[in-house]
Design a protein around this motif. Structure first.
Motif, PDB file in Angstrom:
ATOM      1  N   GLN A  35      -0.238   4.980   3.048  1.00 49.20           N
ATOM      2  CA  GLN A  35      -1.624   4.575   3.235  1.00 49.20           C
ATOM      3  C   GLN A  35      -1.708   3.072   3.522  1.00 49.20           C
ATOM      4  N   LEU A  36      -0.953   2.292   2.789  1.00 51.13           N
ATOM      5  CA  LEU A  36      -0.938   0.842   2.977  1.00 51.13           C
ATOM      6  C   LEU A  36      -0.415   0.476   4.365  1.00 51.13           C
ATOM      7  N   GLU A  37       0.686   1.097   4.775  1.00 52.26           N
ATOM      8  CA  GLU A  37       1.276   0.795   6.076  1.00 52.26           C
ATOM      9  C   GLU A  37       0.370   1.221   7.221  1.00 52.26           C
ATOM     10  N   THR A  38      -0.404   2.279   7.028  1.00 50.45           N
ATOM     11  CA  THR A  38      -1.318   2.759   8.064  1.00 50.45           C
ATOM     12  C   THR A  38      -2.577   1.913   8.138  1.00 50.45           C
ATOM     13  N   ALA A  39      -3.152   1.595   6.970  1.00 55.14           N
ATOM     14  CA  ALA A  39      -4.412   0.861   6.931  1.00 55.14           C
ATOM     15  C   ALA A  39      -4.239  -0.627   7.220  1.00 55.14           C
ATOM     16  N   LEU A  40      -3.137  -1.205   6.756  1.00 54.88           N
ATOM     17  CA  LEU A  40      -2.931  -2.654   6.873  1.00 54.88           C
ATOM     18  C   LEU A  40      -1.505  -2.959   7.346  1.00 54.88           C
ATOM     19  N   PRO A  41      -1.134  -2.499   8.533  1.00 56.80           N
ATOM     20  CA  PRO A  41       0.251  -2.670   8.993  1.00 56.80           C
ATOM     21  C   PRO A  41       0.652  -4.134   9.095  1.00 56.80           C
ATOM     22  N   GLY A  42       1.845  -4.434   8.577  1.00 56.48           N
ATOM     23  CA  GLY A  42       2.413  -5.772   8.690  1.00 56.48           C
ATOM     24  C   GLY A  42       1.837  -6.811   7.742  1.00 56.48           C
ATOM     25  N   LYS A  43       0.922  -6.421   6.885  1.00 54.83           N
ATOM     26  CA  LYS A  43       0.286  -7.387   5.989  1.00 54.83           C
ATOM     27  C   LYS A  43       0.979  -7.504   4.639  1.00 54.83           C
ATOM     28  N   PHE A  44       1.767  -6.489   4.260  1.00 47.89           N
ATOM     29  CA  PHE A  44       2.387  -6.456   2.938  1.00 47.89           C
ATOM     30  C   PHE A  44       3.820  -5.949   3.029  1.00 47.89           C
ATOM     31  N   SER A  45       4.666  -6.438   2.129  1.00 45.86           N
ATOM     32  CA  SER A  45       6.003  -5.858   1.976  1.00 45.86           C
ATOM     33  C   SER A  45       5.991  -4.972   0.737  1.00 45.86           C
ATOM     34  N   TRP A  46       6.914  -4.055   0.663  1.00 48.22           N
ATOM     35  CA  TRP A  46       6.990  -3.051  -0.404  1.00 48.22           C
ATOM     36  C   TRP A  46       8.420  -3.030  -0.916  1.00 48.22           C
ATOM     37  N   GLU A  47       8.600  -3.182  -2.206  1.00 50.21           N
ATOM     38  CA  GLU A  47       9.939  -3.140  -2.798  1.00 50.21           C
ATOM     39  C   GLU A  47       9.887  -2.375  -4.107  1.00 50.21           C
ATOM     40  N   TYR A  48      10.774  -1.383  -4.234  1.00 51.94           N
ATOM     41  CA  TYR A  48      10.877  -0.657  -5.495  1.00 51.94           C
ATOM     42  C   TYR A  48      11.610  -1.516  -6.513  1.00 51.94           C
ATOM     43  N   LEU A  49      11.063  -1.605  -7.705  1.00 50.97           N
ATOM     44  CA  LEU A  49      11.716  -2.283  -8.818  1.00 50.97           C
ATOM     45  C   LEU A  49      12.346  -1.262  -9.757  1.00 50.97           C
ATOM     46  N   GLU A  50      11.768  -0.065  -9.807  1.00 49.89           N
ATOM     47  CA  GLU A  50      12.269   1.037 -10.634  1.00 49.89           C
ATOM     48  C   GLU A  50      11.838   2.333  -9.958  1.00 49.89           C
ATOM     49  N   GLN A  51      12.754   3.316  -9.872  1.00 50.46           N
ATOM     50  CA  GLN A  51      12.468   4.553  -9.154  1.00 50.46           C
ATOM     51  C   GLN A  51      12.680   5.780 -10.015  1.00 50.46           C
ATOM     52  N   GLY A  52      11.836   5.950 -11.029  1.00 51.25           N
ATOM     53  CA  GLY A  52      11.792   7.155 -11.844  1.00 51.25           C
ATOM     54  C   GLY A  52      13.055   7.434 -12.613  1.00 51.25           C
ATOM     55  N   PRO A  53      13.133   8.586 -13.220  1.00 50.16           N
ATOM     56  CA  PRO A  53      12.257   9.739 -13.006  1.00 50.16           C
ATOM     57  C   PRO A  53      10.942   9.694 -13.796  1.00 50.16           C
ATOM     58  N   GLU A  54      10.834   8.863 -14.799  1.00 50.35           N
ATOM     59  CA  GLU A  54       9.607   8.847 -15.597  1.00 50.35           C
ATOM     60  C   GLU A  54       8.663   7.713 -15.212  1.00 50.35           C
ATOM     61  N   VAL A  55       9.202   6.584 -14.767  1.00 50.53           N
ATOM     62  CA  VAL A  55       8.383   5.423 -14.406  1.00 50.53           C
ATOM     63  C   VAL A  55       8.852   4.885 -13.058  1.00 50.53           C
ATOM     64  N   TRP A  56       7.871   4.593 -12.209  1.00 49.78           N
ATOM     65  CA  TRP A  56       8.134   3.917 -10.943  1.00 49.78           C
ATOM     66  C   TRP A  56       7.422   2.580 -11.008  1.00 49.78           C
ATOM     67  N   ASP A  90       0.471 -11.758   5.086  1.00 47.20           N
ATOM     68  CA  ASP A  90      -0.389 -12.233   6.159  1.00 47.20           C
ATOM     69  C   ASP A  90      -1.782 -12.528   5.627  1.00 47.20           C
ATOM     70  N   ALA A  91      -2.396 -13.592   6.112  1.00 52.54           N
ATOM     71  CA  ALA A  91      -3.744 -13.962   5.662  1.00 52.54           C
ATOM     72  C   ALA A  91      -4.822 -13.422   6.593  1.00 52.54           C
ATOM     73  N   GLY A  92      -4.445 -12.642   7.607  1.00 56.32           N
ATOM     74  CA  GLY A  92      -5.420 -12.157   8.580  1.00 56.32           C
ATOM     75  C   GLY A  92      -6.432 -11.195   7.984  1.00 56.32           C
ATOM     76  N   CYS A  93      -7.297 -10.706   8.827  1.00 52.89           N
ATOM     77  CA  CYS A  93      -8.366  -9.789   8.438  1.00 52.89           C
ATOM     78  C   CYS A  93      -7.797  -8.531   7.795  1.00 52.89           C
ATOM     79  N   ASP A  94      -8.443  -8.095   6.702  1.00 50.77           N
ATOM     80  CA  ASP A  94      -8.036  -6.862   6.033  1.00 50.77           C
ATOM     81  C   ASP A  94      -8.886  -5.663   6.454  1.00 50.77           C
ATOM     82  N   CYS A  95      -9.655  -5.836   7.506  1.00 49.87           N
ATOM     83  CA  CYS A  95     -10.481  -4.704   7.924  1.00 49.87           C
ATOM     84  C   CYS A  95      -9.570  -3.546   8.291  1.00 49.87           C
ATOM     85  N   CYS A  96     -10.030  -2.366   8.008  1.00 42.88           N
ATOM     86  CA  CYS A  96      -9.217  -1.173   8.272  1.00 42.88           C
ATOM     87  C   CYS A  96      -9.702  -0.481   9.537  1.00 42.88           C
ATOM     88  N   CYS A  97     -10.302  -1.235  10.428  1.00 46.36           N
ATOM     89  CA  CYS A  97     -10.766  -0.726  11.709  1.00 46.36           C
ATOM     90  C   CYS A  97     -11.698   0.472  11.541  1.00 46.36           C
TER      91      CYS A  97
END
Length: 94
Positions: free
Chosen positions: A55-76, A84-91
């Motif tokens: 959803q983030l990559e579709t709505a706001l492409p290139g504005k945020f990076s994503w990094e897993y710090l922990e990947q389950g199985p109980e907590v992510w 990017d400081a540009g417009c956050d409009c989702c078109c």
């Protein structure tokens, strides 16, 4: 993002385990919109947050990076960094 960069940046936290499911994505996106470039959001979840990533990559492409710090199985834990400081409009998608 390196630990030194995270410490130097603004860091917000959202633990979605404490929120009603319908409140989770609005809370996360509301927090993301307040971040300045270099700002960081840590999300803690009890399930794989991949739909949020798509959803983030579709709505706001290139504005945020994503990094897993922990990947389950109980907590992510994910670190999302504002790139990017540009417009956050989702078109008009919201």
């Amino acid at each position: 993002m390196s630990e030194a960069q995270t410490q130097a940046s603004e860091v917000s936290h959202v633990d979605v385990r404490t929120l009603h499911p319908g409140e989770r994505h609005p809370k996360i996106f509301g927090t993301l919109h307040t971040l300045t470039p270099g700002g960081v959001l840590h999300i803690t979840s009890d399930h794989e947050p991949r739909p949020l990533q798509y959803q983030l990559e579709t709505a706001l492409p290139g504005k945020f990076s994503w990094e897993y710090l922990e990947q389950g199985p109980e907590v992510w834990r994910v670190e999302i960094t504002r790139l990017d400081a540009g417009c956050d409009c989702c078109c008009g998608s919201h």
